[in-house]
Design an enzyme around this catalytic site. Structure first.
Site, mmCIF file in Angstrom:
data_model
loop_
_atom_site.group_PDB
_atom_site.id
_atom_site.type_symbol
_atom_site.label_atom_id
_atom_site.label_comp_id
_atom_site.label_asym_id
_atom_site.label_seq_id
_atom_site.Cartn_x
_atom_site.Cartn_y
_atom_site.Cartn_z
ATOM 1 N N HIS A 61 71.030 7.957 -117.559
ATOM 2 C CA HIS A 61 72.017 6.776 -119.312
ATOM 3 C C HIS A 61 71.396 5.474 -118.132
ATOM 4 O O HIS A 61 71.897 5.562 -116.902
ATOM 5 C CB HIS A 61 73.678 7.282 -119.224
ATOM 6 C CG HIS A 61 74.385 7.813 -117.956
ATOM 7 N ND1 HIS A 61 75.091 9.077 -118.020
ATOM 8 C CD2 HIS A 61 74.486 7.176 -116.920
ATOM 9 C CE1 HIS A 61 75.536 8.915 -117.248
ATOM 10 N NE2 HIS A 61 75.398 7.733 -116.360
ATOM 11 N N HIS A 71 62.259 3.673 -119.927
ATOM 12 C CA HIS A 71 63.441 3.959 -120.901
ATOM 13 C C HIS A 71 64.807 3.776 -120.829
ATOM 14 O O HIS A 71 64.880 2.529 -121.285
ATOM 15 C CB HIS A 71 63.617 4.885 -121.570
ATOM 16 C CG HIS A 71 64.671 4.953 -122.688
ATOM 17 N ND1 HIS A 71 63.891 5.613 -123.357
ATOM 18 C CD2 HIS A 71 65.976 5.282 -123.098
ATOM 19 C CE1 HIS A 71 64.870 5.494 -124.731
ATOM 20 N NE2 HIS A 71 66.240 6.386 -123.645
ATOM 21 N N GLU A 72 65.185 3.614 -119.611
ATOM 22 C CA GLU A 72 66.423 2.952 -118.994
ATOM 23 C C GLU A 72 66.778 2.112 -118.935
ATOM 24 O O GLU A 72 67.816 1.289 -119.241
ATOM 25 C CB GLU A 72 66.097 4.010 -117.600
ATOM 26 C CG GLU A 72 67.105 5.326 -118.093
ATOM 27 C CD GLU A 72 67.780 6.200 -118.865
ATOM 28 O OE1 GLU A 72 69.308 5.464 -119.330
ATOM 29 O OE2 GLU A 72 68.112 7.071 -119.627
ATOM 30 N N GLU A 96 67.069 17.325 -112.444
ATOM 31 C CA GLU A 96 66.642 16.884 -112.322
ATOM 32 C C GLU A 96 64.600 16.936 -111.218
ATOM 33 O O GLU A 96 65.287 16.704 -110.841
ATOM 34 C CB GLU A 96 65.412 15.847 -113.421
ATOM 35 C CG GLU A 96 66.292 15.930 -114.786
ATOM 36 C CD GLU A 96 66.819 16.360 -115.138
ATOM 37 O OE1 GLU A 96 65.753 17.581 -115.118
ATOM 38 O OE2 GLU A 96 68.012 16.867 -116.226
ATOM 39 N N ASP A 149 74.154 17.090 -116.885
ATOM 40 C CA ASP A 149 74.692 18.520 -117.385
ATOM 41 C C ASP A 149 72.870 19.384 -116.609
ATOM 42 O O ASP A 149 72.946 20.533 -116.652
ATOM 43 C CB ASP A 149 74.331 18.222 -118.793
ATOM 44 C CG ASP A 149 72.856 17.493 -118.972
ATOM 45 O OD1 ASP A 149 72.198 16.984 -118.463
ATOM 46 O OD2 ASP A 149 72.466 18.028 -120.358
ATOM 47 N N GLY A 150 72.735 18.809 -115.659
ATOM 48 C CA GLY A 150 71.457 19.591 -114.472
ATOM 49 C C GLY A 150 70.414 19.527 -115.367
ATOM 50 O O GLY A 150 70.710 18.984 -116.200
ATOM 51 N N HIS A 203 67.857 -0.087 -121.703
ATOM 52 C CA HIS A 203 69.264 -0.149 -122.525
ATOM 53 C C HIS A 203 69.983 -1.159 -121.217
ATOM 54 O O HIS A 203 70.586 -1.756 -121.988
ATOM 55 C CB HIS A 203 69.898 1.208 -121.728
ATOM 56 C CG HIS A 203 69.337 2.113 -122.779
ATOM 57 N ND1 HIS A 203 69.677 2.184 -123.567
ATOM 58 C CD2 HIS A 203 69.392 3.787 -122.414
ATOM 59 C CE1 HIS A 203 69.122 3.548 -124.227
ATOM 60 N NE2 HIS A 203 68.415 4.328 -124.003
ATOM 61 N N HIS A 232 68.675 2.758 -129.229
ATOM 62 C CA HIS A 232 67.835 3.745 -128.889
ATOM 63 C C HIS A 232 66.548 3.637 -130.076
ATOM 64 O O HIS A 232 67.670 3.070 -131.493
ATOM 65 C CB HIS A 232 68.694 4.939 -128.900
ATOM 66 C CG HIS A 232 68.640 5.634 -127.951
ATOM 67 N ND1 HIS A 232 69.224 6.564 -127.544
ATOM 68 C CD2 HIS A 232 68.001 5.192 -127.104
ATOM 69 C CE1 HIS A 232 69.779 7.554 -126.150
ATOM 70 N NE2 HIS A 232 68.520 6.573 -126.057
#
Lengths: 83, 402
Positions: free
Chosen positions: B81, B115-116, B97, B73-74, B119, B125
């Site tokens: 993700h 963090h990613e 980013e 989303d910019g 996953h 989370h």
């Protein structure tokens, strides 16, 4: 800051509306107030906010934070078909 | 912590970065990504090796819609993700980013990547706000450490680390200590010199800094030399040049502490250095104003206080509290007067938490034992300040009156 519609999108995107899926193209999807309130409460609980069930300032602020795109609620497996 | 429900069957995983961001050097991205994987291999037997061809985890920096039906989303909003092991483990970062390394500006690539990859390894989370696996980006953390919630999570999937690492084992303690042990442990007892040369310290016991390393050794710095302390005196074979054990570190250090991430931070003038054991942990020195925003230059000393695990910096008559997880890390109410620490003098030389759980402060020839529970210098006999030569450095005789 997210509007109610923005909040619905947010809750849907991060898994707080269960099977209800909302995206920008079908923003008219009908979500009853109870589902919306439950979604807000679940989000508030997860984010460590006061649980008001309302789209209040603290909730809007939390929804505005940069974050990971992975859903917070990835499902409990309740909706899986019995094998 | 929360487990998604899938995990890798193998522990030796390969990864590849197939698309790089435009604003960072490839080498910086490569090293940051490896460092982010290391966060998880620190506490498990997982290994992560860069490779080409078939890999387990594919890493890409993409903009907008990028083929997986989950468009970015910019700037802001969604940063990245990643897919759980059952879905392939790939990690995508929003190329819109402004990814940065070791900077308060932009978005810290290391933290987001770590963090990613959580996953990618099967963690969902966490609702523990301080955990790495909490969904929100908290801003740059110069003294990052994995939260115990994350450690429990990853070890639930892959077990505890069994293989020896070339890096020191990190102390996962949250800074609290077992009070029942405190009372059973003794003060450093006076003992004659133990084979090392304590002559310098006995002649002039004013020290630059004192700290305990991640492996539990206590070191005293003075000028260009350092000594290792034993429970009762100094260890044989000391002093040694500081540069012999911490290559690249200058003498006349102002302050030092070891944080709960196992890394030791040294301060001098306007700069600081970070070491893992004896190895400099990246490109140092860096400016205190950049890594410890809100803390002044030329500090007297710094300690990680066991009362709350936060870092306290002291200079002259004032002190500052630095909380790496808070924004800003130093609240506007600081600095405050050192007189708030009952019994402590101004213009301290050094301070640290010893293995008995007490925090000790040093000034000139003497030292003070601070009781973290009572929040005051202990009122005991003999009174504090006591003479450091006799009680810490193994010098023969305590001067009269101490």
């Amino acid at each position: 800051a997210p509007s109610t519609q923005g909040a619905l999108l947010y809750l849907s995107q991060y898994g707080y509306l269960g099977a209800t899926h909302i995206n920008k193209n079908n923003s008219g999807a009908l979500v009853d107030e109870k589902t919306f309130q439950k979604g807000i409460e679940d989000f508030q609980m997860f984010a460590g906010l006061d649980i008001t069930g309302k789209l209040d300032a603290q909730t809007i602020e939390a929804m505005s934070l940069p974050r990971c795109g992975v859903k917070d609620k990835v499902g409990t497996g309740d909706n899986r078909a019995k094998r | 912590y929360a487990l998604q429900g899938s995990r890798w069957k193998v522990k030796n995983l390969k990864y590849r970065i197939t698309k790089y961001p435009s604003n960072l050097k490839r080498s910086a991205v490569d090293s940051t990504i490896q460092k982010a994987f290391n966060v998880w291999s620190e506490y498990t037997d997982l290994t992560f090796t860069p490779s080409s061809g078939n890999v387990h985890i594919d890493i890409r920096f993409e903009k907008g819609e990028h083929g997986d039906g989950d468009p970015f989303d910019g700037p802001g909003g969604t940063l990245a993700h990643a897919y759980f092991p059952v879905y392939g483990g790939d990690a995508h970062f929003d190329a819109s980013e402004r990814w940065t390394v070791d900077s308060y500006s932009g978005t810290n690539l290391f933290q987001v990547a770590a963090h990613e990859f959580g996953h990618s390894l099967g963690l969902s989370h966490s609702d523990v706000r301080e955990a790495l696996m909490a969904p929100f980006y908290r801003g740059y953390d110069p003294v990052f450490s994995l939260n115990e919630d994350d450690i429990y999570g990853i070890q639930a999937l892959y077990g505890k680390k069994t293989k020896k690492s070339s890096r020191p084992s990190y102390d996962n303690d949250d800074g609290d200590y077992d009070e029942s042990n405190v009372n059973n442990r003794k003060e450093p007892a006076p003992k004659p010199s133990s084979g090392g040369s304590n002559a310098d310290l006995c002649k002039d016991p004013k020290i630059d800094t004192i700290f305990t390393s991640a492996d539990g050794q206590t070191y005293v710095f003075k000028g260009d030399k350092y000594w290792r302390l034993t429970d009762t005196s100094i260890a044989p074979g000391y002093p040694k040049p500081i540069s012999s054990n911490w290559p690249g570190l200058p003498g006349n250090i102002d302050a030092a502490f070891t944080y709960k991430n196992g890394k030791t931070y040294f301060f001098k003038g306007s700069k600081y250095w970070r070491y893992v054991g004896s190895k400099m942990d990246g490109a140092y020195p860096k400016e205190i104003s950049a890594g410890f925003t809100g803390i002044p230059d030329n500090i007297d000393t710094a300690v990680v206080w066991s009362g709350n695990g936060k870092i306290y910096f002291y200079k002259g008559t004032k002190f500052w509290r630095f909380d790496p997880s808070a924004r800003p890390p130093v609240k506007s109410v600081y600095p405050k007067p050192i007189s708030n620490w009952e019994g402590l003098p101004d213009n301290l030389d050094a301070g640290f938490q010893w293995s008995n759980g007490y925090t000790y402060f040093f000034k000139d020839n003497g030292y003070y034992r601070f009781n973290d529970k009572a929040f005051a210098v202990d009122r005991v006999s003999p009174a504090f300040p006591r003479d450091s030569r006799y009680w810490w450095f193994g010098c023969e005789n305590a001067p009269e009156g101490t």
